[in-house]
Design an enzyme around this catalytic site. Structure first.
Site, PDB file in Angstrom:
ATOM      1  N   GLY A   1      20.512  -4.022   1.994  1.00  0.00           N
ATOM      2  CA  GLY A   1      20.197  -4.042   0.367  1.00  0.00           C
ATOM      3  C   GLY A   1      19.104  -5.101   0.337  1.00  0.00           C
ATOM      4  N   PRO A   2      18.662  -5.305  -0.870  1.00  0.00           N
ATOM      5  CA  PRO A   2      17.710  -6.682  -1.466  1.00  0.00           C
ATOM      6  C   PRO A   2      18.655  -7.500  -1.392  1.00  0.00           C
ATOM      7  CG  PRO A   2      17.474  -4.390  -2.782  1.00  0.00           C
ATOM      8  CD  PRO A   2      18.731  -4.122  -1.970  1.00  0.00           C
TER       9      PRO A   2
ATOM     10  N   THR B   1      22.126  -8.753  -3.774  1.00  0.00           N
ATOM     11  CA  THR B   1      22.937  -7.504  -4.196  1.00  0.00           C
ATOM     12  C   THR B   1      24.566  -7.610  -3.807  1.00  0.00           C
ATOM     13  OG1 THR B   1      22.252  -6.471  -2.230  1.00  0.00           O
ATOM     14  CG2 THR B   1      20.976  -5.900  -4.545  1.00  0.00           C
TER      15      THR B   1
ATOM     16  N   LYS C   1      25.947  -8.465  -0.478  1.00  0.00           N
ATOM     17  CA  LYS C   1      26.440  -8.371   0.847  1.00  0.00           C
ATOM     18  C   LYS C   1      27.221  -9.353   1.491  1.00  0.00           C
ATOM     19  CE  LYS C   1      22.247  -8.177   2.297  1.00  0.00           C
ATOM     20  NZ  LYS C   1      21.493  -8.385   0.923  1.00  0.00           N
ATOM     21  N   THR C   2      26.974 -10.550   1.408  1.00  0.00           N
ATOM     22  CA  THR C   2      27.922 -11.680   1.669  1.00  0.00           C
ATOM     23  C   THR C   2      29.332 -11.702   0.825  1.00  0.00           C
ATOM     24  OG1 THR C   2      25.887 -12.762   2.506  1.00  0.00           O
ATOM     25  CG2 THR C   2      28.066 -13.892   2.488  1.00  0.00           C
TER      26      THR C   2
ATOM     27  N   HIS D   1      -6.807 -13.692 -24.189  1.00  0.00           N
ATOM     28  CA  HIS D   1      -6.398 -13.013 -22.882  1.00  0.00           C
ATOM     29  C   HIS D   1      -5.106 -12.336 -23.055  1.00  0.00           C
ATOM     30  CE1 HIS D   1      -6.496 -12.805 -18.301  1.00  0.00           C
ATOM     31  NE2 HIS D   1      -4.833 -12.744 -18.521  1.00  0.00           N
ATOM     32  N   GLU D   2      -4.113 -13.169 -23.424  1.00  0.00           N
ATOM     33  CA  GLU D   2      -2.709 -12.489 -23.717  1.00  0.00           C
ATOM     34  C   GLU D   2      -2.804 -11.418 -24.906  1.00  0.00           C
ATOM     35  OE1 GLU D   2      -0.492 -13.118 -21.582  1.00  0.00           O
ATOM     36  OE2 GLU D   2      -1.736 -14.876 -20.721  1.00  0.00           O
TER      37      GLU D   2
END
Length: 659
Positions: free
Chosen positions: A252-253, A256, A258-259, A475-476
């Site tokens: 997985g990314p 997410t 895992k550990t 610009h924004e």
């Protein structure tokens, strides 16, 4: 993957900030090797004291024959002479003469003692010394003649002076080898490099993390809990002929969980749990990685049933191929070969489950992923809205919250966030509230924390000239107006011209949680990204370098549409995307030069057409563009409510309400 996307005006002169603050304010605990360090210091100190104690020759004065004859012998001050090893004559002064002023240095010495020798004289030979002494004592009475003794002694001082430097060097190297051993549970000596450094969690040890702390990930948690249940109740499965899976791969990314899943499994399984990182197998010494793999599985088999968890397995499990063809002996490849053998070789591996985690499954070797080694692949995706709400519930639990904080609202405003992102935002919100001396954490603190995590810290002190500020504002405003009138662009949340991180301004969007993206959605997103550059050209009749970040994103999207997703009519339904990662090793491209020219030409046509379309939208709404830019120059930050008052409700939102 960020949760709130933004088009930002980037300063190309900004450089990476290397002065990063630590993740937390905790002071690292003292090194456990300090005890052994004190042991070496004490040993060296004792040896030095012994050397100084034995080496009392510093308190014995050298004397020449003439001084001895005139000042000592003639004054009848000498009690006896002891010749050592026929080389040195040690001269002793009579006890009753030591009180004289000229012998005061003897009684005032640091290691002074009246029984030791007081003067030392080197003799050429014994015969010559005896002749000279006999001539000097002519006319002396029998009682005044000096007694001469001869002794043979081993010089411990000289021997010790030779041994002390070698002893210090040996102790120094022993100390350095122990330090190199670091966290080796076997003692960290030179002879334990091949031993596994895995951390063992014994059976019955209560883990601080349980499955109750894992929100969301229901399917992944169910699969992992099934493995735990097999270890607790193997008879339920074996009586039907089922076999325990040898390996479980968590994919997985980043962020997410895992550990976190492995930590919870360590406490819930109630079996010995060995945890190690993939990088710990690799050392500068050849063969150490394979030796550590063997030792790890040997220890695990001795405590079977047991679990081995290898975090970031891609450090040793990378695909073997042509990239290593020019290396005679690759340490990672030998480590991988040993790991493959231990997982499914001729040797028995009963009762040991291998749990591994990685966010790079595309680079792993195919032999590692086949059934019989890692039988199950558990995919941990980014959480959905409901799962994010559960994750917020876990991380909001220890915080003192205001009544206006709603976990469901926070989950809605954070699409695409991983569990680690949510944990970081909750912690940042608490820090911001504490910095403002608040008693509770409010909703505005979470919004500020979200902006800070994604875009960086506000840099209000950054000096920008009025002309540059005006360019940034238009610009924004160009991004905002273009996206407001394009149907398939994500909802605009706010725009700002306050420098944040490396950007001079930013437009914040709330992405929809889509699984697929259509061609029209791609094109509208490209047009919205080009809105800033188009606004500069329309208003100032000149363009700047501020659109660098936008152009980079637009170019990548256009090439993905043409070369990967098959969304171009001239190229057709062809994809050159390589999900296996095999083409990464090919120096050239997987298509001809003619196809490369065709792809480049279609990408250029696509971006150019999108740019012209964006300019038409902005020219049509030029008045709104100017009003919004002036409002930005005045207030610096414009929220969605102000945008609706100025630009009106978006047509797409009105259609949704009607439906």
């Amino acid at each position: 993957m960020t949760s709130v996307s933004k088009n930002r005006m980037k300063n190309p002169h900004d450089k990476e900030d290397k002065n990063q603050l630590p993740d937390n304010g905790k002071i690292s605990p003292p090194n456990e090797s300090y005890g052994s360090s004190w042991f070496y210091i004490i040993v060296v100190a004792l040896m030095t004291v012994i050397y100084l104690t034995l080496n009392n020759t510093n308190e014995i004065r050298e004397i020449s024959w003439s001084d001895f004859e005139q000042n000592l012998l003639a004054e009848h001050d000498v009690e006896k002479i002891v010749v050592i090893n026929k080389e040195v004559a040690n001269i002793y002064i009579k006890q009753d003469r030591l009180n004289d002023e000229k012998y005061k240095w003897i009684t005032d010495g640091v290691l002074s003692t009246k029984e030791r020798a007081h003067y030392r004289m080197t003799i050429g030979s014994v015969e010559t010394f005896e002749n000279k002494l006999q001539q000097a004592q002519e006319g002396f009475s029998k009682e005044d003649k000096i007694d001469v003794q001869y002794q043979n002694q081993t010089s411990w001082v000289n021997l010790f002076s030779w041994l002390l430097p070698f002893a210090i060097i040996i102790l120094f190297w022993l100390f350095m080898i122990r330090r190199m051993g670091g966290g080796n549970p076997k003692g960290g000596t030179l002879f334990n490099f091949g031993k596994s450094t895995a951390k063992l969690t014994e059976k019955g040890t209560k883990s601080p993390v349980t499955f109750n702390d894992i929100a969301g990930l229901k399917e992944a948690k169910a699969e992992v809990m099934e493995v735990v249940d097999f270890l607790k109740n193997p008879e339920r499965y074996t009586k039907l002929g089922a076999k325990i899976p040898k390996g479980v791969m968590l994919v997985g990314p980043p962020g997410t969980g895992k550990t976190l899943m492995a930590k919870a499994m360590a406490g819930e399984a109630q079996v010995p749990f060995f945890s190690i990182s993939g990088s710990e197998f690799v050392e500068m010494f050849v063969g150490v990685g394979a030796s550590r793999v063997r030792d790890l599985f040997k220890r695990a088999k001795e405590k079977a049933p047991s679990i081995i968890f290898i975090d970031e397995i891609d450090a040793v499990g990378r695909s073997r191929g042509k990239i290593n063809a020019f290396q005679a002996n690759d340490e990672r490849e030998s480590t991988l070969n040993q790991l493959l053998t231990e997982l499914d070789g001729f040797g028995q591996n009963t009762g040991v489950i291998v749990l591994a985690a990685t966010n790079r499954p595309d680079v792993l070797d195919k032999a590692l992923l086949r059934p019989g080694r890692f039988d199950r692949h558990i995919y941990l995706e980014l959480p959905t809205k409901e799962e994010r709400e559960e994750i917020f519930g876990v991380h909001l639990r220890p915080l003192k919250l205001s009544k206006n904080v709603d976990g469901a609202q926070l989950a809605k405003l954070s699409p695409g966030f991983s569990g680690a992102d949510i944990a970081n935002i909750c912690n940042e919100a608490a820090l911001i509230a504490a910095r403002k001396n608040k008693k509770v954490v409010e909703h505005t603190d979470f919004m500020e924390a979200r902006d800070r995590v994604i875009g960086g810290v506000e840099r209000k002190s950054k000096i920008i000239s009025p002309k540059e500020k005006e360019i940034v504002a238009y610009h924004e405003a160009g991004h905002a107006v273009a996206s407001w009138y394009l149907e398939h662009v994500d909802a605009l949340v706010k725009i700002s011209i306050i420098p944040r991180g490396k950007s001079l301004g930013s437009a914040w969007y709330l992405p929809e949680e889509r699984q697929i993206v259509t061609k029209s959605q791609f094109i509208d997103q490209i047009c919205a990204s080009l809105g800033g550059r188009a606004a500069e050209e329309i208003i100032f009749d000149e363009i700047s370098t501020g659109a660098l970040d936008d152009l980079e994103k637009v170019t990548k999207q256009a090439y993905a549409m043409v070369a990967y997703y098959g969304l171009n009519d001239e190229i057709g339904p062809i994809s050159f995307y390589d999900s296996s990662g095999q083409n990464d090793r090919i120096l050239g491209k997987p298509y001809s030069e003619d196809m490369a020219k065709l792809i480049d030409q279609n990408v250029q046509n696509l971006v150019t057409a999108a740019y012209e379309r964006t300019k038409k939208v902005l020219l049509k709404h030029r008045d709104e563009l100017k009003k919004l830019a002036q409002l930005l120059l005045k207030e610096e930050v414009v929220e969605k409510e102000s945008l609706e008052r100025l630009l009106g409700k978006r047509e797409i939102e009105l259609l949704v309400k009607k439906e």
